[in-house]
Design a protein around this motif. Structure first.
Motif, PDB file in Angstrom:
ATOM      1  N   ILE A 217      -3.018   1.299  -3.934  1.00  7.16           N
ATOM      2  CA  ILE A 217      -4.020   0.498  -2.952  1.00  7.16           C
ATOM      3  C   ILE A 217      -4.499   1.604  -2.150  1.00  7.16           C
ATOM      4  CG2 ILE A 217      -4.003  -1.130  -1.529  1.00  7.16           C
ATOM      5  CD1 ILE A 217      -1.718  -2.408  -3.057  1.00  7.16           C
ATOM      6  N   SER A 218      -5.335   1.838  -1.887  1.00 14.32           N
ATOM      7  CA  SER A 218      -6.096   2.634  -0.926  1.00 14.32           C
ATOM      8  C   SER A 218      -5.651   2.186   0.314  1.00 14.32           C
ATOM      9  CB  SER A 218      -7.623   3.066  -1.564  1.00 14.32           C
ATOM     10  OG  SER A 218      -8.510   1.828  -0.934  1.00 14.32           O
TER      11      SER A 218
ATOM     12  N   GLY B 122     -11.932  -8.182   3.134  1.00 18.35           N
ATOM     13  CA  GLY B 122     -12.008  -7.623   1.598  1.00 18.35           C
ATOM     14  C   GLY B 122     -10.831  -7.898   0.936  1.00 18.35           C
TER      15      GLY B 122
ATOM     16  N   THR C  61      -7.420  -8.116  -1.485  1.00 20.55           N
ATOM     17  CA  THR C  61      -6.296  -7.277  -1.730  1.00 20.55           C
ATOM     18  C   THR C  61      -6.429  -6.593  -2.895  1.00 20.55           C
ATOM     19  OG1 THR C  61      -4.976  -9.098  -2.843  1.00 20.55           O
ATOM     20  CG2 THR C  61      -5.165  -9.011  -0.445  1.00 20.55           C
ATOM     21  N   GLY C  62      -6.848  -7.061  -4.069  1.00 17.49           N
ATOM     22  CA  GLY C  62      -6.735  -6.263  -5.425  1.00 17.49           C
ATOM     23  C   GLY C  62      -5.462  -6.158  -5.829  1.00 17.49           C
TER      24      GLY C  62
ATOM     25  N   CYS D 198       0.949  -1.149  -0.206  1.00 17.21           N
ATOM     26  CA  CYS D 198      -0.012  -0.062   0.018  1.00 17.21           C
ATOM     27  C   CYS D 198       0.883   1.310  -0.042  1.00 17.21           C
ATOM     28  CB  CYS D 198      -0.827  -0.105   1.235  1.00 17.21           C
ATOM     29  SG  CYS D 198      -2.005   1.425   1.572  1.00 17.21           S
TER      30      CYS D 198
ATOM     31  N   ARG E 210      -8.911  -0.145   1.222  1.00 13.53           N
ATOM     32  CA  ARG E 210      -8.741  -1.425   0.882  1.00 13.53           C
ATOM     33  C   ARG E 210      -7.782  -2.172   1.716  1.00 13.53           C
ATOM     34  NH1 ARG E 210      -8.477  -3.101  -5.357  1.00 13.53           N
ATOM     35  NH2 ARG E 210     -10.550  -3.899  -4.891  1.00 13.53           N
TER      36      ARG E 210
ATOM     37  N   LYS F 284      -9.183  -3.449   5.140  1.00 10.06           N
ATOM     38  CA  LYS F 284     -10.194  -4.308   4.794  1.00 10.06           C
ATOM     39  C   LYS F 284      -9.305  -5.829   4.906  1.00 10.06           C
ATOM     40  CE  LYS F 284     -12.812  -2.675   1.887  1.00 10.06           C
ATOM     41  NZ  LYS F 284     -14.020  -2.513   1.161  1.00 10.06           N
TER      42      LYS F 284
END
Length: 388
Positions: free
Chosen positions: A121-122, A134, A136-137, A104, A125, A128
């Motif tokens: 990466i916010s 949530g 990881t994206g 991040c 996010r 979470k």
């Protein structure tokens, strides 16, 4: 039965197989291929791009099969279970939390090239993902998958030992569970992939997830099949397949899904690159078995090659964690040098392939060098890179 499995596991751990080091090398190289090649091979060369993209899909299954090969069949009772929880499960969890924060923060560096994998990466996010509520994206999905696998390994190992023992109904239950895993983990997802590929509107999905501890990541039930395939390879069950048939299956399955991927890029078909698509799984298992069978040849290889295999294997996890950031540095260097990647992608396919392979080699060497330097701090080596 359990005693024999324990002795076999001990023998495997003490007699290091060079083939397993080579499998790790191939696996991490293929991960680099799937993440890095799109920057150097564009849609103007769909055949080469499809081959690279398809080959890269095999990397993660190889890693999961290695886990099944090495970790299933062990005796997780007594003192070993405590050591396993501390050295393996806790290590993966801490590494996941560390890299969740680090990725991040790194994704917010000014001037970072677009890495096309959920960056930046916010903080929301990241929070979470840290609480496991949530996605990881990013490529950290693999660590979430690994956490689920490692939670279930002691129970799955005990279940296998029980199912392989003598007793009324165990053989029938073993066959039933395997059939269910194949149906929900491979056949239904493969039918779903084919529907998407041919544009059929019918929606199919597996209503049962046969993973012991699942994770909301690609593949679902297929991961337990990869674990079992690795375990079967260690037990020698796959040695019954003749070498010629093994090679034919490997080439045919790769040709099928790489050709389908080319059609996906050129003619608008759906992508076949699912971990639970039968040709992808078959190709992965065949490649794993083929390399494992090469052990007698590898032990006669030059010492330099064997040492290189061992080194790359030891730093494979660190390579996975660092390669995006070494790639970002390489792309920034290309930009400073005035090198236009879009022009490269429009040049000949041979130049694109050479540039991709050369860049992958640079990133691979750069990640290992960076990992070795960062690992001078022992906590980083232990908890961030899981170096033992």
């Amino acid at each position: 039965m359990q005693k024999s499995l324990t002795n076999e596991a001990k023998a495997t751990s003490h007699a290091r197989r060079l083939s397993l080091d080579l499998i790790r090398w191939v696996a991490i190289f293929l991960v680099l291929v799937t993440h890095l090649s799109p920057f150097f091979l564009g849609p103007s060369h769909p055949a080469a791009a499809s081959l690279f993209c398809a080959a890269g899909r095999i990397g993660v299954p190889l890693f999961v099969m290695l886990t099944g090969y090495l970790m299933l069949g062990r005796d997780y009772s007594g003192d070993y279970l405590g050591r396993y929880l501390k050295r393996n499960l806790l290590g993966i969890f801490v590494a996941y939390e560390v890299w969740n924060v680090v990725w991040c923060l790194l994704s917010k560096l000014p001037g970072l090239p677009d890495l096309q994998n959920g960056f930046p990466i916010s903080f929301g996010r990241m929070a979470k993902a840290a609480l496991l509520v949530g996605d990881t994206g990013s490529a950290l999905w693999y660590l979430v998958l690994t956490l689920g696998i490692y939670l279930g390994l002691p129970l799955l190992s005990r279940a296998i030992a029980w199912l392989e023992g003598e007793g009324e109904g165990r053989s029938a239950l073993r066959r039933l569970l395997l059939a269910a895993a194949l149906y929900f983990g491979l056949l239904v997802p493969s039918a779903q992939t084919l529907c998407g590929f041919f544009g059929v509107g019918e929606e199919l999905h597996s209503v049962l997830n046969l993973n012991l501890f699942g994770a909301t990541v690609w593949g679902e039930s297929v991961w337990v099949l990869y674990l079992l395939a690795g375990y079967a390879a260690r037990r020698g069950a796959l040695r019954r397949v003749p070498a010629a048939a093994l090679g034919a299956c490997l080439l045919a399955s790769f040709g099928i899904f790489s050709g389908m991927q080319c059609l996906s890029m050129t003619a608008g078909f759906g992508s076949p690159l699912s971990y639970s698509f039968a040709p992808v799984a078959l190709c992965s298992v065949c490649l794993f078995e083929a390399i494992d069978r090469a052990e007698p040849l590898l032990v006669r290889a030059p010492q330099a090659f064997r040492s290189l295999c061992s080194c790359v294997s030891r730093w494979s996890f660190a390579t996975y964690m660092l390669h995006f950031w070494v790639l970002a540095a390489l792309l920034a260097a290309f930009r400073l040098a005035g090198l236009d990647l879009s022009a490269l992608q429009g040049a000949s396919w041979a130049l694109g392939v050479l540039t991709a392979l050369g860049s992958i080699a640079l990133v691979h060497c750069g990640t290992i060098l960076a990992a070795r330097l960062l690992s001078l701090a022992k906590p980083v080596a232990r908890w961030a890179f899981l170096a033992k």
